[in-house]
Design a protein around this motif. Sequence first.
Motif, PDB file in Angstrom:
ATOM      1  N   VAL A 166      88.793  14.047 -85.027  1.00 55.29           N
ATOM      2  CA  VAL A 166      88.037  14.913 -86.283  1.00 55.29           C
ATOM      3  C   VAL A 166      87.776  13.755 -87.127  1.00 55.29           C
ATOM      4  CG1 VAL A 166      88.819  16.985 -85.960  1.00 55.29           C
ATOM      5  CG2 VAL A 166      90.600  15.342 -86.925  1.00 55.29           C
ATOM      6  N   CYS A 175      93.245  26.066 -77.117  1.00 55.64           N
ATOM      7  CA  CYS A 175      91.900  26.882 -77.416  1.00 55.64           C
ATOM      8  C   CYS A 175      91.964  27.900 -76.200  1.00 55.64           C
ATOM      9  CB  CYS A 175      91.017  25.814 -77.399  1.00 55.64           C
ATOM     10  SG  CYS A 175      89.393  26.757 -77.421  1.00 55.64           S
ATOM     11  N   VAL A 222      85.480  22.229 -85.906  1.00 52.78           N
ATOM     12  CA  VAL A 222      87.045  22.211 -85.977  1.00 52.78           C
ATOM     13  C   VAL A 222      87.357  22.813 -87.755  1.00 52.78           C
ATOM     14  CG1 VAL A 222      89.314  21.264 -86.136  1.00 52.78           C
ATOM     15  CG2 VAL A 222      87.422  20.540 -84.298  1.00 52.78           C
ATOM     16  N   ILE A 225      89.391  25.495 -82.885  1.00 53.99           N
ATOM     17  CA  ILE A 225      88.105  25.099 -82.469  1.00 53.99           C
ATOM     18  C   ILE A 225      87.248  26.690 -82.659  1.00 53.99           C
ATOM     19  CG2 ILE A 225      86.398  24.218 -80.723  1.00 53.99           C
ATOM     20  CD1 ILE A 225      88.713  22.904 -79.492  1.00 53.99           C
TER      21      ILE A 225
END
Length: 204
Positions: free
Chosen positions: A119, A129, A142, A169
Amino acid sequence: MNAFYNKEGIGDVLLLATEKLSIEERKIEQYGGIVKVQNKHNKTVGINLLNASNYGEIDGAGAIEINESIRQLVKKAFEANEQVLDLQLDQSQSFVIGLVESKEKHPNADKLSVCQVRVGKEEMVQIVCGAPNVDAGQKVVVALESAVMPSGLVIKQTQLRGVESKGMICSAKELDLEGASNEKGILVLTSDEEIGSIFSPSIK
């Protein structure tokens, strides 16, 4: 700061917030078309701007970008209601462009994946996820810790089936993007946006 606007869902109200408070923790003060949300220390942490479109045009629905147009709209509203703007109108790094560096099967859940997501240039987060289409190499949106989703959900660090997850996510539906599909699956971006940059609904 997070910004949210959904005229069809909640009416012509622009919501701005730097943090999410419970009902017990917050104090509300209204000055004409401006509702200020304060914490227990009397610090303004949010603004609800009523009849927001009276002060300018707002593009998009759901989580929106705090651009110069929105800044000018808010300043105009405060001037019209004879109030002092006591919040910095800066876009928070709550929703960013991320890159899924790796994906592994969750050790305790068949339908979950453990992803390492970049990120920032040197910042990685681990996210559990459940989307069936998540995979390594994807550019995604994100929601980082403390992000406030359009639904009102606050993203917090948690453990899912014994594995730490820090962020989420996002799917197009969770971001409340126009034309979002109801099918399960994260939003996979095809843009060349920089990893770690702020996500805008205009990015595809």
